[in-house]
Design an enzyme around this catalytic site. Structure first.
Site, PDB file in Angstrom:
ATOM      1  N   GLY A 179       5.266  -4.752   0.339  1.00  0.00           N
ATOM      2  CA  GLY A 179       5.870  -3.537   0.826  1.00  0.00           C
ATOM      3  C   GLY A 179       7.111  -3.544   1.558  1.00  0.00           C
ATOM      4  O   GLY A 179       7.440  -3.025   2.455  1.00  0.00           O
ATOM      5  N   ALA A 180       7.913  -4.702   1.193  1.00  0.00           N
ATOM      6  CA  ALA A 180       8.943  -5.132   2.300  1.00  0.00           C
ATOM      7  C   ALA A 180      10.148  -4.343   2.212  1.00  0.00           C
ATOM      8  O   ALA A 180      11.011  -4.571   3.323  1.00  0.00           O
ATOM      9  CB  ALA A 180       9.304  -6.788   1.632  1.00  0.00           C
ATOM     10  N   LYS A 205       9.964   1.389   5.251  1.00  0.00           N
ATOM     11  CA  LYS A 205      10.731   1.424   6.637  1.00  0.00           C
ATOM     12  C   LYS A 205       9.587   0.351   7.313  1.00  0.00           C
ATOM     13  O   LYS A 205      10.282  -0.450   8.192  1.00  0.00           O
ATOM     14  CB  LYS A 205      10.672   2.574   7.016  1.00  0.00           C
ATOM     15  CG  LYS A 205      11.665   3.640   6.645  1.00  0.00           C
ATOM     16  CD  LYS A 205      11.545   4.930   7.283  1.00  0.00           C
ATOM     17  CE  LYS A 205      12.638   6.028   6.615  1.00  0.00           C
ATOM     18  NZ  LYS A 205      12.400   7.336   7.178  1.00  0.00           N
ATOM     19  N   GLU A 211       9.436 -11.684  -0.174  1.00  0.00           N
ATOM     20  CA  GLU A 211       9.394 -10.139   0.233  1.00  0.00           C
ATOM     21  C   GLU A 211       9.028  -9.411  -1.115  1.00  0.00           C
ATOM     22  O   GLU A 211       9.951  -9.359  -1.909  1.00  0.00           O
ATOM     23  CB  GLU A 211      10.854 -10.086   0.689  1.00  0.00           C
ATOM     24  CG  GLU A 211      11.458 -10.526   1.971  1.00  0.00           C
ATOM     25  CD  GLU A 211      12.463 -10.039   2.380  1.00  0.00           C
ATOM     26  OE1 GLU A 211      12.983  -8.853   2.389  1.00  0.00           O
ATOM     27  OE2 GLU A 211      13.367 -10.941   3.007  1.00  0.00           O
ATOM     28  N   PHE A 217      -1.766  -1.277  14.827  1.00  0.00           N
ATOM     29  CA  PHE A 217      -1.260  -2.548  15.372  1.00  0.00           C
ATOM     30  C   PHE A 217      -0.781  -2.396  16.727  1.00  0.00           C
ATOM     31  O   PHE A 217      -0.410  -3.361  17.539  1.00  0.00           O
ATOM     32  CB  PHE A 217      -0.538  -3.158  14.536  1.00  0.00           C
ATOM     33  CG  PHE A 217      -0.855  -3.907  13.307  1.00  0.00           C
ATOM     34  CD1 PHE A 217      -1.554  -4.941  13.465  1.00  0.00           C
ATOM     35  CD2 PHE A 217      -1.255  -3.039  12.159  1.00  0.00           C
ATOM     36  CE1 PHE A 217      -2.290  -5.624  12.395  1.00  0.00           C
ATOM     37  CE2 PHE A 217      -1.825  -3.739  11.125  1.00  0.00           C
ATOM     38  CZ  PHE A 217      -2.463  -4.898  11.259  1.00  0.00           C
ATOM     39  N   HIS A 240       2.351  13.067  13.204  1.00  0.00           N
ATOM     40  CA  HIS A 240       3.009  12.103  12.547  1.00  0.00           C
ATOM     41  C   HIS A 240       4.135  12.897  11.902  1.00  0.00           C
ATOM     42  O   HIS A 240       4.216  14.017  11.784  1.00  0.00           O
ATOM     43  CB  HIS A 240       2.264  11.254  11.612  1.00  0.00           C
ATOM     44  CG  HIS A 240       1.304  10.569  12.188  1.00  0.00           C
ATOM     45  ND1 HIS A 240      -0.096  10.748  12.603  1.00  0.00           N
ATOM     46  CD2 HIS A 240       1.533   9.128  12.296  1.00  0.00           C
ATOM     47  CE1 HIS A 240      -0.524   9.651  13.131  1.00  0.00           C
ATOM     48  NE2 HIS A 240       0.212   8.698  12.799  1.00  0.00           N
ATOM     49  N   LYS A 253       3.895  11.318   5.751  1.00  0.00           N
ATOM     50  CA  LYS A 253       2.752  10.434   5.721  1.00  0.00           C
ATOM     51  C   LYS A 253       1.799  11.001   4.569  1.00  0.00           C
ATOM     52  O   LYS A 253       1.723  12.259   4.637  1.00  0.00           O
ATOM     53  CB  LYS A 253       1.967  10.451   7.288  1.00  0.00           C
ATOM     54  CG  LYS A 253       0.721   9.846   7.433  1.00  0.00           C
ATOM     55  CD  LYS A 253       0.332   9.831   8.902  1.00  0.00           C
ATOM     56  CE  LYS A 253      -0.893   9.006   8.881  1.00  0.00           C
ATOM     57  NZ  LYS A 253      -0.732   7.681   8.664  1.00  0.00           N
ATOM     58  N   GLY A 289      -5.686   6.902   9.834  1.00  0.00           N
ATOM     59  CA  GLY A 289      -6.671   6.126   9.905  1.00  0.00           C
ATOM     60  C   GLY A 289      -7.007   5.825  11.381  1.00  0.00           C
ATOM     61  O   GLY A 289      -8.197   5.564  11.802  1.00  0.00           O
TER      62      GLY A 289
END
Lengths: 247, 247, 247, 247
Positions: free
Chosen positions: B7-8, B11, B31, B105, B132, B136, B142
């Protein structure tokens, strides 16, 4: 337990009286306010006193209580280190007497402070905003000062330096009060009760912890907890958290 | 460590590539995006992969990685218990391979979840609101689902019953989604990035814990921490908190 | 229209350059920064200049522009009445030249100010809180000062007296800066961009109007609007609202 | 003016009784609750009635009032177009009788709705969040529905299309209720009173308008305004704003 309330006809004091009257195992034996003699506390046989009054009179009341062997649960603000030291001196001569000085008796306020201190090491910036009704005498609030002190201590322990701040021009007061290097802002707005927000920030994100007291009744569970535990905590205790079973 | 990013060209993926390139001890070797073959990961010698893609393709990528002995740090959402069980099955046949599935994260999100669960036993009511950008794909996020699950578990453990709710009339959806008895609301608004609020309430007071990600870069420190630790955590790990040194 | 940008290599200036390059009917003819001569503006034939720089240099730039017949759209803060008066003097000698000084170019900021002033007559209390990244030089922000001034004017016009405030003890700065009798608080927190909140309160209720800029790009539509309209507004204009079609 | 209160022993009704008793030029002549006959209103000579009760009984009360020539100021929620049409039918046969149906009697709520509608044309996205105590019967609140309807009308008039929303997977209810294309979310949390937030968003920025009722007394000035003006507004009026002197 025989309980006396000082400042009994103030808004907070009246809530305390109501809560003590409704609590199991407690009797409200004295309601003292500005025109009454503190001797009423001794005459009524009060074993513990609750004091929500004013920085200008609370030390006089506490000296009286400690001298007469009466425990005290105190929500009045304005305690600095000098006052606490004076209190410790009085208590040293009165073994068995307990005094709890808590800037805030709500469980939410205690959690807010604990979470703010736990998060502080992970963030470059942090500030405190407290918001109250405009009849409040002190600014910032005792809770806000204590929160800032706890945050500052957590930052020092984690080895963090000063918060970043490039302000070089502006108006006096715009950046709030400085409490141990943490900026604290006090708002006074009609309609509000007692509210506080801690905002922590790092690259690209912020974490906000906010406590809203919408009703004075939110203080009373903490006051009752203080009364129930005070006899088991002789000497000076600062902050309700020591009396709670927190993680 | 040789790192591949799947998914390089998304964004978030592009931010991950930038962070891996700038990180000590890491080399960006592959990538991969939607039109590329996963074989690139093997050919480039990637030891670990970062995947921020889409619920519809992530399982295929993970099956490939686990089969080829490549660790995976995964920020893609949409994992339910069935998917985790499938993953555990694949990993059982690949000892030494680690997969980290983290709905968020950022350290702020992890602290928000931890504080929400710690406060839950003290409050009668609690709800989760996530906000968001409108591009999305999943609602609720999640992170919000996981937050609600952690809160529900903390309430059960503390012996709390269901949250109070007298709603008897209204419109479908108004009270949000039900995640283990905790209501979760998802807002989608242009201009926002990723935000979440947990509101807890008892008599006369509320406690609010809010996390705002204002820049996608806020995710990258957590991703790098995941990459640095993944080889030491074989098997499936859900949530970044196990990799952090939290109180 | 030939446009020059002063402060072109700052973060905001770079966004402005990008926006001008992408705008119909505009050409970016000069990018000037701290080490460049302002003569570049004349040599390049700039008809209008955009200036997002620093209070310490902006007056010098504006004197140059007005003298050379170049319109200016200015986002730099720090303008007090004395500076505006100086500007008006320069402009009196340069008929046809327009200067727009706007403390904030976002439509959201303009709406926030307008709503705050419209609501002010209905509330006993009001305060302003602005929150920015910690690299900002001035506190409070220009937008916050202007908001407070507009609120103060609306209160005066409605015959309201001073806001209530019983503060009698505390720390210096806790109650913020005083702008025409309205308290303004400035927070500086890493991770934030540009945010402002106006809180109005009366018996039992508050009304809060909050503007969040999460990305510098939010300023650029207002800057382009300013450039497109500046030639039609000779003389000094303060505030973008005069250029918008608002109710 | 002789005033009767229906639902007089409910929390809101009791506040209304207190306010009517304290208001110049009004007399509280009847306090009716669930076990009382509506005939009390006629016997006591009530000229106007205040009704804060329940969607299940309010239509019966209003039919009685209109038939007996008694004006009504109504804060009960749950009115849809069918109910309003029924009301208009009854009122057509009772010239001179006025009924005010207001989903919210606080000036702050009225300002919030007006500002939300004024800002709506400038923003791509908008959603409504209302937060109340968990004893509330309907979700979303009447105020939130009306706010969403006003926003939807303002967007249509400005030629805006549907709000963006890429949600393709998730849990039922997560995206709230749909009111004329505007998403509305209802939270129910102990400790809260009555709160609402409108969030509008465009590229890089959001504008939030929030109203907090922290005390039921915040409704009473609007109720008294309604009573004082109702005789001058025969027929059906929806919303307090028509009775106010707003810009």
């Amino acid at each position: 337990m025989a309980v006396g309330v000082v400042g009994a006809r103030g808004k907070v004091g009246a809530e305390v009286c109501r809560a003590v009257r409704g609590a199991d195992g407690m009797t409200l034996v004295a309601e003292v306010d500005v025109d009454d003699s503190l001797d009423l506390l001794v005459e009524s046989g009060a074993q513990a006193v609750v004091d929500f009054t004013h920085p200008g009179v609370v030390m006089h009341t506490l000296e009286f209580c400690v001298r007469h062997g009466i425990h005290a649960v105190v929500g009045t603000t304005g305690f600095d280190e000098a006052r606490l030291e004076t209190l410790r001196g009085w208590l040293a001569d009165a073994p068995g007497v307990g005094v709890l000085i808590a800037p805030n008796f709500s469980i939410g306020a205690v959690l807010m402070m604990r979470f703010a201190a736990a998060a502080a090491p992970f963030y470059e910036s942090v500030e405190v905003v407290e918001l109250h009704h405009p009849d409040k005498a002190d600014a910032p609030s005792g809770t806000a000062r204590r929160t800032a002190e706890l945050i500052a201590a957590a930052r020092r322990e984690a080895g963090l330096g000063p918060v970043p701040d490039a302000t070089s021009t502006g108006l006096g007061g715009a950046r709030g009060a400085d409490v141990d290097g943490v900026r604290v802002h006090g708002l006074r707005i009609r309609g509000l009760v007692a509210h506080q927000e801690v905002i922590l920030g790092g690259v690209g994100e912020t974490l906000t912890i906010r406590h809203d007291s919408l009703d004075r009744a939110s203080f009373t569970p903490g006051v009752l907890t203080g009364l129930r535990s005070i006899a088991d905590h002789p000497g000076l205790t600062v902050g309700l958290e020591g009396f709670l079973d927190l993680p």
